[in-house]
Design a protein around this motif. Structure first.
Motif: not given
Length: 367
Positions: A299-300, A302-304, A306-307, A339
């Motif tokens: 998750f973490l 993946r979040k980085i 995507c950002s 997103g």
């Protein structure tokens, strides 16, 4: 059940209504963000757009173009957009592909009985050698100054724009034979816009980067006139090779594109992630779809990822509107994992152009 999702959207019937409504409601909003030759940016507000619109319409009337056919040829630009709006108000606008050979353009001039053409200086020189009919050449470089010469609001408002009156004459690409002239009214386009914004949210704060050629109804209706009804902003791409650079530069929230462009973006994104992510996850991005690879990434991380990806796309991108060819459902899933919503539509020039589309209420990626 009401036929549309957003049932309270304002219905327009011609472009003059749109210009006046938006100038009153969104006066200080930026309608167009234009890059100047020295690399600076010029914002044209809705209030300024109205002034230039009435000024150029007045000039066209004084030049004798009332009820006449006026061609518009050139790269996507504010000058192209203003010429289109004014030509279709004073008479009939004839948008023509800038990539056509001068001989083909000459034939369209003759078929449409054009009395004038708004274009750039280079195209003017190319056309003068082959066009034999008496036609006025109006340079894009002079459009703004012509629009500022004089303004007669009453004269422009007195022009009757019939709901079923042809105001746009578009020559198709001729996929089933020779090119054919498609006759559209301003009401055709306004109806299509109303149906679209009743199903797809385009908001006042949105911005688009115009990429596809404006002489196509797909781009002209959905990525130009529609945005003017919302108080949103329009800026222009410097060329197909500059799309990603311009996205980072202008920070668009919506892009109207074709599937081929999404395919190229998707490939670049996967390659960039694979080169930058921890070695443990690199094989995912090299061998699997983007959505699948992201789903297997913690998750973490993946979040980085995507950002970072969204930042390279300008940071505000939330929606792709896609048409003109079949869209691979994997692209919908891949950009959805980042997103970004991807809505596919189907249309044709004769329908101004959108006939059906995925929307905020109903989303079927394989339809």
């Amino acid at each position: 059940m009401t036929p549309y999702y957003y049932s309270n959207e304002k219905r327009f019937y011609n472009f003059r209504e749109i210009i006046n409504y938006s100038a009153d409601r969104f006066a200080k909003n930026t309608a167009f963000q234009v890059k100047t030759k020295d690399g600076e940016y010029k914002n044209i507000s809705y209030a300024e757009l109205k002034e230039l619109y009435y000024g150029l319409c007045t000039k066209f009337i004084k030049m004798g173009y009332l009820g006449k056919r006026i061609a518009v040829i050139g790269a996507n630009s504010f000058e192209w957009a203003l010429s289109y709006l004014c030509a279709s108000t004073v008479g009939v606008v004839v948008p023509i592909d800038k990539e056509l050979q001068a001989e083909d353009v000459r034939d369209f001039f003759d078929a449409a009985d054009c009395v004038a053409v708004c274009t750039d200086d280079a195209k003017t020189e190319a056309l003068k050698g082959v066009v034999t009919r008496d036609i006025d050449y109006i340079s894009f470089s002079d459009i703004k100054s012509l629009a500022k010469e004089s303004k007669n609001t009453a004269l422009v408002d007195d022009i009757e724009i019939g709901k079923d009156e042809m105001r746009i004459l578009i020559f198709t690409s001729g996929t089933t034979g020779s090119s054919k002239g498609v006759c559209l009214s301003q009401n055709n386009i306004c109806a299509n816009i109303h149906q679209t914004v009743s199903m797809v949210s385009v908001r006042e704060g949105d911005k688009t980067l115009s990429i596809l050629p404006l002489h196509h109804t797909y781009e002209c209706t959905l990525d130009f006139v529609l945005f003017l009804t919302r108080g949103a902003s329009i800026c222009y791409c410097d060329g197909l090779t500059k799309v990603q650079k311009n996205m980072a530069e202008y920070n668009p929230s919506i892009l109207v594109v074709v599937p081929a462009l999404l395919k190229v973006l998707n490939k670049r994104i996967k390659k960039a992630i694979a080169a930058d992510c921890p070695a443990k996850y690199k094989p995912y991005y090299e061998n699997e779809s983007l959505a699948s690879a992201l789903s297997k990434t913690p998750f973490l991380i993946r979040k980085i990822i995507c950002s970072k990806v969204r930042k390279t796309l300008g940071g505000k991108l939330r929606l792709f509107i896609v048409g003109a060819a079949e869209l691979d459902t994997q692209l919908v899933e891949d950009f959805g994992a980042l997103g970004i919503r991807t809505l596919q539509g189907y249309g044709l020039t004769e329908c101004a152009p959108l006939v059906m589309c995925n929307n905020d209420r109903l989303m079927l990626p394989d339809s």
